[in-house]
Motif scaffolding. Structure first.
Motif: not given
Length: 355
Positions: A246-257, A300-304, A306-307, A309-318
């Protein structure tokens, strides 16, 4: 000492712990006190109806009816008074018209007693077999009682449901499992830590059978039952591994480049070193021999928790649910890892725009 333990010690044949510590009487059951109390009164009153037990695995359905059998019949009566069919038996219409019909239609030699037919995993029966069964249930009620056991009530036709008294066996709580778990640890002289017990309870999700099986396998593989050994034994991701992912998913930026094409040939040459979060996920999977499905469930359990926004949480779960669906259909894991990383990049952008 518990009756189940006392009886198991009389046999010289080693048994799996799920059988060794199976409750022998209704009083030994650790949960569903309301159900046990109701069934005890019905048994003692001699007016036991047709029963339908349903609920998740490992919640005490089979143990409850076997305890009833021990209260209703003596050991010498068991073979002539009880017919038990389980998942290894054929449950088609021929078995219903043959073995079940013959047993139900034959009167007992014991006056004032009724026979008992136990159909374990009855939800595996075909609809034709269930339709044939409903007529037998009502025709031979004076001579026999039925107990149907299943995981999914919806797979039992309404005509059979209406002829039975239904009892739902819910998943066991940690408070209900822990005393029996401590009893087994004490009797088997195991070394178990508190975090190991919590790991067993977390993995079981209310399934007592799973707790006992995991405890036995862990104790055989390791000298001590702790959190790391329990998760390692069942091949489940550790909390620390999920936190690293989760730390790597939330902090890394190289994938987008990389995916936007903003890189040079020198960047491609160093791609393996730069894509830290990709190597993090694949490295953990390879080192711990983990399945991506288990990683997705834990994320999924960890994300649920986390604080965000609800729209972001819904997108991740879906999105995670879509990945799980594709994996269940046989899709390869590498594209799903890519989808997981892309989902977090998009959601991070949504959080940035919102803030």
């Amino acid at each position: 000492m518990n009756n189940a333990v006392v009886q198991s010690e009389k046999s010289d044949i080693p048994l799996p712990w799920v059988e060794k510590y199976r409750p022998q009487t209704l009083d030994d059951l650790v949960s569903h006190s309301e159900i046990v109390s109701t069934i005890s009164k019905l048994v003692d009153g001699g007016n036991l109806p047709h029963l339908l037990f349903y609920g998740p695995p490992g919640t005490g359905k089979t143990s409850t009816i076997l305890a009833c059998v021990k209260r209703l019949y003596s050991p010498t009566q068991f073979k002539s008074m009880v017919l038990e069919l389980n998942a290894s038996d054929d449950r088609g219409i021929n078995i219903v018209r043959g073995q079940i019909l013959n047993f139900a239609s034959t009167r007992t030699i014991f006056s004032g007693a009724f026979k008992l037919i136990i159909l374990d995993e009855a939800d595996a029966m075909t609809n034709d077999a269930q339709n044939a069964l409903r007529r037998i249930i009502e025709k031979y009620t004076e001579n026999v009682r039925f107990c149907l056991i299943c995981n999914f009530l919806s797979k039992i036709i309404p005509a059979v449901q209406s002829r039975c008294t239904k009892f739902r066996f819910a998943p066991l709580s940690s408070d209900q499992i822990l005393p029996r778990l401590n009893l087994i640890i004490q009797n088997e002289s195991l070394k178990a830590t508190e975090d190991g017990k919590k790991a067993l309870l977390a993995l079981s999700k209310g399934d007592m059978r799973k707790v006992v099986n995991t405890l036995q396998s862990t104790s055989m593989a390791f000298d001590i039952v702790n959190e790391i050994n329990v998760y390692t034994c069942v091949g489940h991701p550790l909390r620390s591994d999920i936190e690293r992912i989760l730390l790597s998913l939330m902090s890394s930026t190289e994938f987008e480049k990389c995916y936007n094409g903003k890189y040079s040939w020198s960047y491609i040459e160093n791609l393996r070193n730069k894509l830290v979060f990709v190597s993090e996920i694949t490295k953990i999977k390879a080192d711990k021999a983990l399945a991506l499905e288990d990683i997705l469930v834990e994320i999924q359990l960890y994300v649920m928790r986390m604080e965000i926004p609800i729209n972001v949480l819904n997108k991740i779960i879906v999105k995670i649910s879509e990945m799980e669906e594709r994996l269940s259909k046989g899709c390869k894991e590498i594209p799903q890892i890519t989808a997981l990383i892309s989902t977090f990049f998009k959601c991070r952008n949504m959080i940035t725009i919102t803030s």
